[in-house]
Design an enzyme around this catalytic site. Structure first.
Site, PDB file in Angstrom:
ATOM      1  N   LYS A 296     -21.106  48.349 -68.228  1.00  0.00           N
ATOM      2  CA  LYS A 296     -20.773  49.242 -69.336  1.00  0.00           C
ATOM      3  C   LYS A 296     -19.641  50.188 -68.933  1.00  0.00           C
ATOM      4  O   LYS A 296     -19.468  50.475 -67.747  1.00  0.00           O
ATOM      5  CB  LYS A 296     -21.995  50.123 -69.671  1.00  0.00           C
ATOM      6  N   ARG A 370     -33.886  42.169 -74.061  1.00  0.00           N
ATOM      7  CA  ARG A 370     -34.576  41.023 -74.660  1.00  0.00           C
ATOM      8  C   ARG A 370     -35.117  40.066 -73.611  1.00  0.00           C
ATOM      9  O   ARG A 370     -36.095  39.354 -73.865  1.00  0.00           O
ATOM     10  CB  ARG A 370     -33.649  40.331 -75.671  1.00  0.00           C
TER      11      ARG A 370
HETATM   12  N1  BES Z   1     -29.718  49.582 -73.882  1.00  0.00           N
HETATM   13  C1  BES Z   1     -28.687  49.000 -74.622  1.00  0.00           C
HETATM   14  C2  BES Z   1     -28.683  49.371 -76.102  1.00  0.00           C
HETATM   15  C3  BES Z   1     -28.430  50.813 -76.445  1.00  0.00           C
HETATM   16  C4  BES Z   1     -27.163  51.217 -76.819  1.00  0.00           C
HETATM   17  C5  BES Z   1     -29.439  51.749 -76.454  1.00  0.00           C
HETATM   18  C6  BES Z   1     -26.929  52.528 -77.169  1.00  0.00           C
HETATM   19  C7  BES Z   1     -29.204  53.063 -76.800  1.00  0.00           C
HETATM   20  C8  BES Z   1     -27.945  53.456 -77.160  1.00  0.00           C
HETATM   21  C9  BES Z   1     -28.808  47.486 -74.544  1.00  0.00           C
HETATM   22  O1  BES Z   1     -29.353  46.962 -73.397  1.00  0.00           O
HETATM   23  C10 BES Z   1     -27.428  46.945 -74.647  1.00  0.00           C
HETATM   24  O2  BES Z   1     -26.670  47.132 -73.735  1.00  0.00           O
HETATM   25  N2  BES Z   1     -27.128  46.262 -75.736  1.00  0.00           N
HETATM   26  C11 BES Z   1     -25.882  45.676 -75.951  1.00  0.00           C
HETATM   27  C12 BES Z   1     -26.150  44.261 -76.375  1.00  0.00           C
HETATM   28  C13 BES Z   1     -24.975  43.339 -76.309  1.00  0.00           C
HETATM   29  C14 BES Z   1     -24.489  43.148 -74.909  1.00  0.00           C
HETATM   30  C15 BES Z   1     -25.366  42.015 -76.897  1.00  0.00           C
HETATM   31  C16 BES Z   1     -25.145  46.477 -77.006  1.00  0.00           C
HETATM   32  O3  BES Z   1     -25.808  47.114 -77.832  1.00  0.00           O
HETATM   33  O4  BES Z   1     -23.937  46.479 -77.013  1.00  0.00           O
HETATM   34 MN    MN Z   2     -27.898  46.634 -71.877  1.00  0.00          MN
END
Ligand code: BES
Ligand code: MN
Ligand code: ZN
Length: 522
Positions: A296, A370
């Site tokens: 990230k 997931r």
């Molecule tokens: N933990 C994050 C989602 C999240 C984002 C929670 C903002 C709280 C605030 C999750 O694991 C994630 O990184 N999701 C990705 C999914 C994508 C890679 C398919 C996302 O939301 O971009």
């Molecule tokens: Mn994530």
């Protein structure tokens, strides 16, 4: 790291005579011909304030108008009483417009009680004389006031090494004024509110704990210790047990970290077997989400310490269940892992063999939630769940679609509707979302049974991709609901109502409500 507790009790003494540090009353805003604004005509003291108003010789609304009161939701005005009543301070909290003929909605009371108790930090002992209906709605209103007070009084202990003179101590003791403090229904509501708000506060503490202090083995121990104390049956699967059991998803995400993954299983068994139904609660416990190899951006990454808010909510809801003793079997499943980039991390392109035997192609290591949830949900189904509620900070797409307050719900239709109703009743709104066929088609993998996300990494239907993926790990006979709390699980803004900065404890109250709903109605 635990926060100081607030105690709560009922009182039926005249509020004007209560020996407390502050007495809280409510005020409504009214639209006048001149519109709304700071005029005495635009203010209407709420019921419960009668004896205080009388002590001020009928001049209270005038005085409030002079001080700029509007009666708007969240407004808190403090007045020195100068001997007019026993308490040295009257605190007037805005309730918004008075609903015609009816008492304020429970959520308006919950927020007002929270805002008032939060603003009164520094006062050890306060009493709330807020409007409570005297009909069938009374228990829900009292519950809301009690929960709001206990949650508004929450503060995370934190890590500051020096004393903070400017930081006033949270209110230690709250009295709630009711017509009859000996009333059994009212007392039961207070006991319930203490159990539920206590659970919410515990979940906030876990979420607010720094991620270096809450890696999976430590988080698992903290949950296990609290659960044993509450009388729950506890089983913790460590990395060896997870490998022996075939939990490929949990192991894949956890393998990049030196702190190994866990699966915590908590069971509540009702006396006499209850109504024979089995409820499973599953919560995402990523103690920190860097994204892994699909790392990230740095900006805001610190908030990913809250990526275990689902597991915190499930663990805390189980503690409340142990206290409330509903007539249904409830099992909590808390998969825990730290999603880190390293030489041992799982990688895009990996194919993972999951607990239920399905093969998943990884395309983005940041879609880790997931992976761990799929194993835990498949295990819950193998254990014979009738109803499965899963909650997770799963997708940024949830925040885009529904914002920071409203959770997204996906699953079997009837159960999604029950989650929506429970959210409405508890002040934790949740909205049903579909699981479209075209989204599933987009997740066809060239090599495995399913891709973890859209095969072209298309973000269309982002939140729905999460739900569609998780569906593959629920057996056909199980009613299930996935509650995406990416937005409502964590509050980054300034405190408001009974929400403090950081973990919110959403959806603890919804989960407890749902368990009681299944216990009563099957
Ligand atoms: N933990 C994050 C989602 C999240 C984002 C929670 C903002 C709280 C605030 C999750 O694991 C994630 O990184 N999701 C990705 C999914 C994508 C890679 C398919 C996302 O939301 O971009
Ligand atoms: Mn994530
Ligand atoms: Zn995550």
């Amino acid at each position: 790291m635990t926060s100081p507790r607030t105690t709560l009790s009922l009182v039926d003494t005249d509020p004007a005579e209560l020996a407390v540090d502050a007495i809280v009353i409510g005020v409504h805003s009214q639209t006048t011909e001149a519109g709304t604004g700071a005029s005495a005509d635009a203010l209407l003291l709420a019921s419960g304030a009668e004896s205080i108003a009388a002590a001020f010789d009928g001049k209270l609304t005038e005085t409030l108008a002079l001080l700029g009161a509007t009666g708007g939701p969240g407004e808190v005005i403090k007045l020195a009483t100068l001997g007019t009543v026993t308490a040295p301070l009257v605190t007037v909290v805005g309730l918004g417009p008075e609903p015609s003929g009816a008492a304020p909605a429970p959520e308006a009371l919950r927020r007002a009680a929270g805002a008032a108790v939060r603003a009164l930090a520094g006062a050890p002992r306060v009493a709330l004389a807020l409007p409570l209906p005297d009909d069938a709605d009374a228990p829900a209103a009292l519950r809301a006031v009690a929960e709001g007070a206990l949650l508004g009084g929450y503060r995370f202990a934190g890590y500051k090494t020096k004393p903070q003179p400017a930081r006033r101590e949270p209110v230690a003791e709250v009295l709630v004024a009711v017509p009859d403090a000996a009333d059994a229904t009212a007392q039961a509501e207070i006991a319930r509110a203490q159990a539920v708000a206590g659970a919410v506060r515990t979940s906030r503490d876990w979420v607010n704990t720094a991620p270096n202090e809450l890696r999976p083995p430590v988080f698992a121990d903290a949950v296990a210790t609290a659960a044993r104390e509450a009388g729950l049956e506890v089983e913790v699967l460590d990395e060896a047990a997870l490998a022996a059991g075939g939990y490929g998803g949990i192991l894949a995400v956890g393998q990049g970290s030196e702190a190994p993954p866990r699966l915590v299983k908590l069971t509540y068994t009702p006396a006499g077997g209850g109504n024979g139904k089995r409820v499973a609660l599953v919560g995402k416990g990523i103690t920190f989400d860097t994204g892994g190899i699909s790392i990230k951006p740095a900006q805001g990454m610190w908030e990913m310490k809250s990526d275990m808010a689902g597991a915190a909510a499930v663990g805390a809801a189980m503690l409340a269940v142990a206290a409330l003793k509903p007539a249904v079997t409830v099992t909590g499943y808390l998969p825990m892992a730290e999603n880190m980039p390293s030489g041992t991390s799982y990688r895009p392109g990996d194919v993972i063999s999951m607990f239920n035997g399905k093969k998943v192609e990884v395309l983005n290591t940041d879609a880790e939630g997931r992976m761990i949830l799929a194993d835990a949900m498949a295990r819950a189904c193998a254990d014979g769940a009738d109803y499965l509620f899963e909650t997770s900070t799963l997708t940024g797409g949830q925040v885009i679609a529904l914002g920071k307050r409203i959770a997204g719900v996906m699953g079997t239709e009837e159960l999604c509707e029950r989650v929506r109703v429970a959210g409405d009743a508890t002040g934790e709104p949740a909205w049903p979302m579909p699981l479209p066929d075209d989204v599933r088609k987009g997740m066809e993998s060239d090599v495995a049974d399913i891709s973890q996300v859209n095969a072209g990494m298309d973000r269309a239907g982002h939140m729905l991709q999460g739900g569609v993926f998780l569906r593959e790990f629920v057996t056909d006979d199980v009613a299930w609901a996935h509650i995406d709390i990416a937005g409502p699980g964590y509050h980054s803004g300034e405190a408001t109502g009974y929400w403090t900065k950081g973990g919110t404890g959403v959806p603890v109250r919804t989960l407890v409500h749902l368990v009681e709903d299944v216990a009563t109605n099957g």
